[in-house]
Design an enzyme around this catalytic site. Sequence first.
Site, PDB file in Angstrom:
ATOM      1  CG  ASP A  14     -22.378 -94.711 -71.894  1.00 50.70           C
ATOM      2  OD1 ASP A  14     -21.406 -94.093 -72.009  1.00 50.70           O
ATOM      3  OD2 ASP A  14     -23.151 -95.245 -72.854  1.00 50.70           O
ATOM      4  CD  GLU A 174     -19.531 -89.156 -76.085  1.00 43.99           C
ATOM      5  OE1 GLU A 174     -20.072 -88.971 -76.999  1.00 43.99           O
ATOM      6  OE2 GLU A 174     -18.675 -89.652 -75.660  1.00 43.99           O
TER       7      GLU A 174
HETATM    8  C1  6LW Z   1     -22.850 -92.375 -75.045  1.00 46.00           C
HETATM    9  C2  6LW Z   1     -21.992 -91.427 -75.056  1.00 46.00           C
HETATM   10  C3  6LW Z   1     -20.507 -92.163 -75.038  1.00 46.00           C
HETATM   11  O1  6LW Z   1     -24.117 -91.940 -75.356  1.00 46.00           O
HETATM   12  O2  6LW Z   1     -20.863 -93.230 -75.802  1.00 46.00           O
HETATM   13  O3  6LW Z   1     -18.903 -92.542 -73.759  1.00 46.00           O
HETATM   14  C4  6LW Z   1     -22.223 -93.322 -76.211  1.00 46.00           C
HETATM   15  N1  6LW Z   1     -19.685 -92.047 -74.221  1.00 46.00           N
HETATM   16  O4  6LW Z   1     -22.031 -90.502 -74.049  1.00 46.00           O
HETATM   17  C5  6LW Z   1     -22.793 -94.512 -76.211  1.00 46.00           C
HETATM   18  O5  6LW Z   1     -22.293 -95.329 -75.176  1.00 46.00           O
END
Ligand code: 6LW
Length: 500
Positions: A14, A174
């Site tokens: 991340d 996300e």
């Molecule tokens: C993070 C989310 C993700 O918060 O995995 O790959 C989650 N993305 O953005 C945990 O790392």
Amino acid sequence: MKYQNPVIRGMYPDPSMCRYKDKYYMVCSTFQYFPGVPVFESTDMINWKQIGHCLTRPSQIALHKVNSSGGVFAPTIRCHEGRFYMVTTNDTYHENFYVYTDDIYGEWSEPITVEQDGIDPSLFFEDGKTYFISNGTGANGLGCIQMCEIDIETGKKLTPSRELWQGTGGRFLESPHLYRFGEYYYLVEAEGGTEYGHMVNYARSKSIWGPYDPYPGNPVLTNRNLGGYLLQAAGHGDIVEDANGNWWFCHLAFRQIDKWLTFHHLGRETCIEPLQWQDDGWFTIGVNATAPLEVELPDSISFAPQQLSYEKTFETLSQKLDWIYLRTPEKENYRFEPDSLSLAGTAVTLDEADSPTCAFVRQTEFDLTLDCTVQPNGQEAGITFYIDELHHYEIVTQTAPDGKTCLFVRQTIGCVSHDFEKVTVAGDTASIHVVADAIQYHFYLSADGRQIHLGDAYTRYLSSEVAGGFTGVMIGLYAVNTASEKIWSRFSGLKISHQE
Ligand code: 6LW
């Protein structure tokens, strides 16, 4: 010149980065480990050196008995008027907060919470205003990117949270990051889940509140169609323009253990790709929207050669930067000397979602050798390859009743735990030798110039595909003591080597 991805290897997922003058700073998520959120510095975008952590005090982050892969989720780092901000989520408590510092090499502030839900928060500063962005749930019940304006002094919301965009329809929308480049606001996010279908998408608008128009070429980065390629799951990233006008995208990806073995155990790692602007104000990332293991850059971009081989010892590992712990470590149970580490075990074992006495460094390469001499001194002490409390392998050393030392390999995979045959050595110490490759760990006792084979274990059972969650394998020096008096086990001669 070419460079290798990942540029930060091992569990550094991340990534988010920002620029301050002619230097670049990066942070990554750390989940149940403490201290939390490492900070890296670079002058060329390819070579990153850790300079600290954002969350160094228990008062900044509640990790007591948090679930594995809970705790600190994806952070974002931004620099505004010389002050650095790191904003993240404590996922176990569904709490979004930020900390700040005016000295990137120093300590960070106490947390300031923001009452907007969702994960992967991000900050955007413009015209004296601060915007807070996270993922959330839209009015129609589907995932969305949401934003509000906040007071950066207090974290208080100044506007209601409003939906900006629902992405392109992939699962797990996300990782939102908002930027202003020229006449457009750009909203970059990840979808597909942080596994083999991971991808990066973006949209743009002339108004900060939207509507946002998706880039027609989405996904702008993904390795999801590269079946069998060793670098997978490219997604979740951040943009920086460097001091020379070159543009870059940092993102997570993982290395699967073999072409036809879709397992990864080193965790999600940090990669860098060049970002290319087109005349129409859209940009592309990487090579044909994919992230390669090796990237060729034009000669106009110079960077120092990467140092991928290493030898880590007690003398070279930094107590402040390299060693990390589960949740809320009791510091009085760890004694670092320049050439050794002594540990006082407690009754908490590696099988619990708690804080066993265990000092960890990340496993950063598939291939490595590890040597260490352990003096258990009457308690259980050893070396663990650990992804979570249900999935870990140890070389265990114990003091036999006659004062000799016995050792053996223990494998814990889910609810099955198996101890291999015990070997006893004269004297109060045992020297351990481990050889790891992408597929297996091979465990040995070193004695009298010989190596006695103790057992092997498959890496795949320590992989995220088996264990689940968001972390990667850590190498831990641990001790467990069920007696009431304190006992110190001593570890010396640690050497972890990797040769390219
Ligand atoms: C993070 C989310 C993700 O918060 O995995 O790959 C989650 N993305 O953005 C945990 O790392």
